[in-house]
Scaffold this motif. Structure first.
Motif, PDB file in Angstrom:
ATOM      1  N   ALA A 113     -35.934  44.074  56.197  1.00  0.00           N
ATOM      2  CA  ALA A 113     -35.131  44.231  54.982  1.00  0.00           C
ATOM      3  C   ALA A 113     -35.654  43.307  53.883  1.00  0.00           C
ATOM      4  CB  ALA A 113     -33.676  43.882  55.287  1.00  0.00           C
ATOM      5  N   CYS A 114     -35.559  43.760  52.634  1.00  0.00           N
ATOM      6  CA  CYS A 114     -36.067  42.965  51.502  1.00  0.00           C
ATOM      7  C   CYS A 114     -34.965  42.608  50.513  1.00  0.00           C
ATOM      8  CB  CYS A 114     -37.102  43.754  50.705  1.00  0.00           C
ATOM      9  SG  CYS A 114     -38.612  44.049  51.584  1.00  0.00           S
ATOM     10  N   GLY A 115     -34.964  41.333  50.109  1.00  0.00           N
ATOM     11  CA  GLY A 115     -34.115  40.882  49.009  1.00  0.00           C
ATOM     12  C   GLY A 115     -35.048  40.437  47.890  1.00  0.00           C
ATOM     13  N   THR A 116     -35.628  39.240  48.053  1.00  0.00           N
ATOM     14  CA  THR A 116     -36.630  38.771  47.090  1.00  0.00           C
ATOM     15  C   THR A 116     -38.029  39.302  47.431  1.00  0.00           C
ATOM     16  OG1 THR A 116     -37.153  36.791  48.381  1.00  0.00           O
ATOM     17  CG2 THR A 116     -35.383  36.599  46.762  1.00  0.00           C
ATOM     18  N   GLY A 117     -38.210  39.773  48.665  1.00  0.00           N
ATOM     19  CA  GLY A 117     -39.523  40.271  49.100  1.00  0.00           C
ATOM     20  C   GLY A 117     -40.415  39.195  49.695  1.00  0.00           C
ATOM     21  N   THR A 118     -39.911  37.969  49.777  1.00  0.00           N
ATOM     22  CA  THR A 118     -40.736  36.853  50.280  1.00  0.00           C
ATOM     23  C   THR A 118     -41.104  37.047  51.749  1.00  0.00           C
ATOM     24  OG1 THR A 118     -39.439  35.466  48.805  1.00  0.00           O
ATOM     25  CG2 THR A 118     -40.859  34.344  50.378  1.00  0.00           C
ATOM     26  N   THR A 119     -40.144  37.507  52.544  1.00  0.00           N
ATOM     27  CA  THR A 119     -40.428  37.685  53.970  1.00  0.00           C
ATOM     28  C   THR A 119     -41.498  38.753  54.149  1.00  0.00           C
ATOM     29  OG1 THR A 119     -38.115  37.131  54.356  1.00  0.00           O
ATOM     30  CG2 THR A 119     -39.329  38.014  56.224  1.00  0.00           C
ATOM     31  N   TYR A 145     -28.259  43.630  54.997  1.00  0.00           N
ATOM     32  CA  TYR A 145     -29.710  43.756  55.135  1.00  0.00           C
ATOM     33  C   TYR A 145     -30.108  44.570  56.375  1.00  0.00           C
ATOM     34  CZ  TYR A 145     -30.067  39.946  51.694  1.00  0.00           C
ATOM     35  OH  TYR A 145     -29.979  39.171  50.567  1.00  0.00           O
ATOM     36  N   ASN A 146     -29.812  43.997  57.557  1.00  0.00           N
ATOM     37  CA  ASN A 146     -30.365  44.600  58.781  1.00  0.00           C
ATOM     38  C   ASN A 146     -29.724  45.937  59.142  1.00  0.00           C
ATOM     39  OD1 ASN A 146     -32.352  42.520  59.840  1.00  0.00           O
ATOM     40  ND2 ASN A 146     -30.573  41.286  59.313  1.00  0.00           N
ATOM     41  N   THR A 195     -33.596  39.909  60.718  1.00  0.00           N
ATOM     42  CA  THR A 195     -33.674  38.689  59.934  1.00  0.00           C
ATOM     43  C   THR A 195     -32.384  37.870  59.934  1.00  0.00           C
ATOM     44  OG1 THR A 195     -33.239  40.138  58.052  1.00  0.00           O
ATOM     45  CG2 THR A 195     -35.521  39.430  58.364  1.00  0.00           C
ATOM     46  N   GLY A 196     -31.495  38.169  60.875  1.00  0.00           N
ATOM     47  CA  GLY A 196     -30.303  37.323  61.041  1.00  0.00           C
ATOM     48  C   GLY A 196     -29.250  37.584  59.969  1.00  0.00           C
ATOM     49  N   GLY A 197     -28.706  36.495  59.417  1.00  0.00           N
ATOM     50  CA  GLY A 197     -27.717  36.620  58.330  1.00  0.00           C
ATOM     51  C   GLY A 197     -26.331  37.010  58.818  1.00  0.00           C
ATOM     52  N   ASN A 215     -26.917  33.428  52.426  1.00  0.00           N
ATOM     53  CA  ASN A 215     -27.425  32.991  53.731  1.00  0.00           C
ATOM     54  C   ASN A 215     -28.402  31.832  53.554  1.00  0.00           C
ATOM     55  OD1 ASN A 215     -26.094  34.990  55.265  1.00  0.00           O
ATOM     56  ND2 ASN A 215     -27.673  36.492  54.775  1.00  0.00           N
ATOM     57  N   ASN A 264     -34.999  34.932  59.054  1.00  0.00           N
ATOM     58  CA  ASN A 264     -35.997  34.527  58.070  1.00  0.00           C
ATOM     59  C   ASN A 264     -35.605  33.247  57.327  1.00  0.00           C
ATOM     60  OD1 ASN A 264     -33.928  35.716  56.648  1.00  0.00           O
ATOM     61  ND2 ASN A 264     -35.259  36.882  55.280  1.00  0.00           N
ATOM     62  N   LYS A 265     -34.372  32.765  57.510  1.00  0.00           N
ATOM     63  CA  LYS A 265     -33.947  31.562  56.778  1.00  0.00           C
ATOM     64  C   LYS A 265     -34.808  30.362  57.171  1.00  0.00           C
ATOM     65  CE  LYS A 265     -32.100  33.771  54.701  1.00  0.00           C
ATOM     66  NZ  LYS A 265     -31.966  34.993  55.474  1.00  0.00           N
TER      67      LYS A 265
END
Ligand SMILES: Cc1ncc(COP(=O)(O)O)c(C=O)c1O
Length: 301
Positions: free
Chosen positions: A181-187, A266-267, A294-296, A79, A50-51
């Motif tokens: 997976a969600c961090g900020t939720g943007t993806t 995340y993943n 989403t990589g990372g 990331n 997602n980066k």
């Protein structure tokens, strides 16, 4: 207007590599669930998952406005900053990263990479870092202070949603549910925005107490409802970057069985979560699920 296809080719972004891969697992057979992983981790060795999706149109917006200096924020293992610094290095753009907390005596590998790619690093206190989260617009206060283009934490912006939605165009099969997976939720917001109403996206929060997440996603989507998305908060394993034996052993077994590398922030958590929900009969027989990787993986080092 800069040519984004040309830029992708200069950076070596390879959407063809980011295939949708079918997964075999005894639990899937037993529960009659069709499970695939969209291998966005294979999009690029460094700007993976997602980066790049989130940076793509943000970068185009910045370049179109004539900016040559990109400024953003993140933790010492970010990331997002890692990808941004690499993009700056490859495209000859100046980058500045505002890093949470004190500068460590010895750089971790992420920080070492940021420096080697020429990113200017500034370490900011935790309270100043929290303040920075309030700046959303590309011309907000940090843009003025550092004289460049401001990208919020995690690359979260309206431009990011457009890039993320392109993942859907690369999924050439029918499915019922997407997970990520969600961090900020943007993806998740980028996917939800373009997802047909007959399908759903399920996010797994990597953070404990991510109560802000639903609110932030609604803000990004400019809606009040949650018509085609939801967030599961049950698989953060104690909080961001926290792990336990069960998770680490799951990741190791999953990697051995599928040959798909995972990280534990995340993943790994998302895949543990979705397989656990399947095990607990939370999906109907015959359901088709696609998990977005989403990589990372740089964070593993
Ligand atoms: C590997 C990885 N997966 C998932 C996420 C979460 O993405 P988002 O912040 O868009 O929710 C991040 C953070 O950006 C990440 O680095």
């Amino acid at each position: 207007m800069p040519d984004i296809t040309q830029i992708e080719s200069e950076l070596g972004i390879n959407t063809e590599a980011a295939i949708v891969e079918p997964i075999q697992h005894p639990i899937l057979l037993e529960k009659d669930i069709h499970f695939h992983i969209k291998r966005d981790d294979l999009l690029h060795p460094i700007i993976s998952g997602n980066k790049w999706r989130k940076l793509k149109y943000t970068l185009l917006h910045a370049l179109t406005k004539g900016h040559e200096h990109l400024i953003s924020m993140g933790g010492a293992y970010s990331n997002h900053l890692h990808a941004l610094a690499y993009v700056g290095h490859k495209l000859n753009l100046k980058t500045t990263g505002l890093i949470r907390g004190e500068e460590p005596a010895v750089d971790n590998q992420t920080l070492a990479d940021l420096k080697s790619w020429g990113m200017n690093l500034e370490f900011v206190s935790r309270s100043a870092f929290r303040e920075l989260r309030n700046y959303r617009a590309s011309d907000a206060a940090p843009a003025k202070q550092y004289n460049g283009y401001w990208i919020p934490e995690g690359g979260s912006s309206q431009e990011a949603l457009r890039g993320v939605s392109e993942i859907l165009k690369e999924i050439n099969m029918d499915f019922d549910t997407l997970t990520l997976a969600c961090g900020t939720g943007t993806t998740l917001a980028g996917i939800a925005k373009s997802l047909p109403s007959t399908k759903r996206v399920l996010g797994f929060s990597a953070l404990k107490g991510g109560g802000f997440l639903e609110k932030d996603i609604k803000k990004l989507l400019r809606t009040k409802g949650m018509p085609n998305w939801s967030i599961n908060f049950d698989y953060h394993f104690g909080g961001f970057a926290k792990t336990n034996e069960e998770l680490l052993s799951f990741i190791e077994t999953f990697q051995t069985e599928t040959n798909i590398p995972l990280e534990s922030l995340y993943n790994g958590k998302m895949l543990f979560g979705i397989l656990d929900l399947i095990k607990n009969d939370r999906f109907k027989k015959g359901h088709t699920i696609i998990a977005i990787h989403t990589g990372g993986l740089q964070g593993n080092r």
